[in-house]
Scaffold this motif. Structure first.
Motif, PDB file in Angstrom:
ATOM      1  N   ALA A  56      23.320  26.647  -8.270  1.00 42.74           N
ATOM      2  CA  ALA A  56      23.499  27.503  -7.098  1.00 42.74           C
ATOM      3  C   ALA A  56      23.611  26.669  -5.821  1.00 42.74           C
ATOM      4  CB  ALA A  56      22.339  28.484  -6.988  1.00 42.74           C
ATOM      5  N   LEU A  72      23.047  32.526  -1.245  1.00 43.15           N
ATOM      6  CA  LEU A  72      21.866  32.282  -2.077  1.00 43.15           C
ATOM      7  C   LEU A  72      20.874  33.443  -2.030  1.00 43.15           C
ATOM      8  CD1 LEU A  72      21.282  28.517  -1.219  1.00 43.15           C
ATOM      9  CD2 LEU A  72      22.205  29.457  -3.350  1.00 43.15           C
ATOM     10  N   LEU A 163      17.274  31.872  -7.960  1.00 44.56           N
ATOM     11  CA  LEU A 163      18.214  31.370  -6.973  1.00 44.56           C
ATOM     12  C   LEU A 163      19.630  31.357  -7.543  1.00 44.56           C
ATOM     13  CD1 LEU A 163      17.970  30.270  -4.050  1.00 44.56           C
ATOM     14  CD2 LEU A 163      18.107  27.974  -5.023  1.00 44.56           C
ATOM     15  N   TYR A 168      22.954  33.282  -6.297  1.00 43.14           N
ATOM     16  CA  TYR A 168      24.370  32.951  -6.170  1.00 43.14           C
ATOM     17  C   TYR A 168      25.268  33.792  -7.083  1.00 43.14           C
ATOM     18  CZ  TYR A 168      28.588  30.237  -5.506  1.00 43.14           C
ATOM     19  OH  TYR A 168      29.873  29.873  -5.203  1.00 43.14           O
TER      20      TYR A 168
END
Length: 293
Positions: A56, A72, A163, A168
């Protein structure tokens, strides 16, 4: 529109390639080095979790100039859904245990304190004796897991798995629709666990081959609940709270059963599957009512 779809597809493929390459290299490499049964196994699986975050971050810096923080999902603005992100997994855990006891002919509820003492006695009789004098041991264990364990796991999982999955990848796929994004992410999320299940025995130590497919289904069922938490909480942080709470209390659903043998393995067994199915029905009802803006 076609150009945007091609761009999104490229980003998603790069993200998934890095995620799988990092996580599978760590787990398979450590297994090949003979570390799967070592005291380092927990550290290895923890390192594996970093794969989605690494991917990500790389993709956000490479592709999302000017909106990296947004891509994010790291907006920190708590709302009531951050509390629900903690309560929903607890409710699912309780429901999975209740359903297991109701559906399994060989399972009864046991006191988690007594189960902990019995487990300690097999390793250290002295430690077991010290635990016996602690009042309300079961409640202390449950509260510690639900509060301290959930908090620690939430911080770790927000900046590792979530994350990537609800950060993402969610940013890339959510425009394609709630159910498409949820189910696709869930299936990939489950498949990503394959080396941990097959080589390390994660969740299904005595049924590893079956576990590979079962956990894909389990993650696919959980994913819409996680997407709802991510949507309504407005942040990857909310998803981290939900995921962290699940990881913190899942083991308690096994400890609370008198015979948690496969396929009655608490939250990742039949009772858990039925609880998730009920949860998805609740998600479907909530999705009819748009989130407040």
């Amino acid at each position: 529109r076609r150009a945007k779809l091609m761009s999104t597809t490229k980003k998603a493929l790069v993200f998934l390639a890095i995620t799988f390459a990092f996580s599978w290299s760590v787990t398979i490499g450590a297994w090949a080095a003979g570390l799967a049964q070592s005291p380092f196994a927990v550290l290895i699986l923890t390192a594996m979790m970093a794969g989605p975050a690494v991917a990500a971050l790389i993709c956000a810096f490479a592709f999302e100039k000017g909106r990296r923080f947004e891509a994010l999902g790291l907006r920190f603005k708590p709302n009531w859904w951050w509390l629900f992100a903690w309560l929903i997994p607890i409710g699912l855990a309780i429901l999975s245990v209740a359903l297991t006891v109701a559906l399994s002919p060989n399972n009864d509820l046991v006191d988690i304190g007594d189960a902990s003492i019995a487990a300690a006695a097999a390793q250290s009789p002295e430690q077991a004796e010290q635990m016996r004098v602690v009042p309300h041991l079961g409640l202390i264990i449950i509260a510690s897991a639900a509060v301290v364990g959930a908090l620690v796991n939430a911080l770790v999982l927000t900046f590792t798995e979530e994350l990537g999955w609800r950060g993402y990848l969610h940013d890339l796929w959510r425009p394609f629709g709630f159910w498409r994004a949820s189910l696709a992410t869930g299936a990939i999320w489950g498949a990503w666990h394959a080396p941990a299940i097959y080589l390390y025995g994660l969740n299904y130590p005595n049924n590893r081959e079956l576990g590979l497919g079962i956990f894909v289904i389990w993650c696919t069922l959980l994913a819409p609940i996680m997407t709802l938490i991510r949507d309504r909480g407005g942040s990857t942080w909310a998803a981290g709270i939900g995921h962290g709470t699940i990881n913190a209390i899942a083991g308690l659903t096994i400890m609370s059963l008198s015979n948690p043998a496969f396929p009655w393995t608490g939250m990742v067994g039949i009772g858990g599957f039925v609880a998730l199915a009920i949860g998805i029905a609740g998600v479907a009802l909530l999705q009819r009512k748009p989130a407040a803006t």
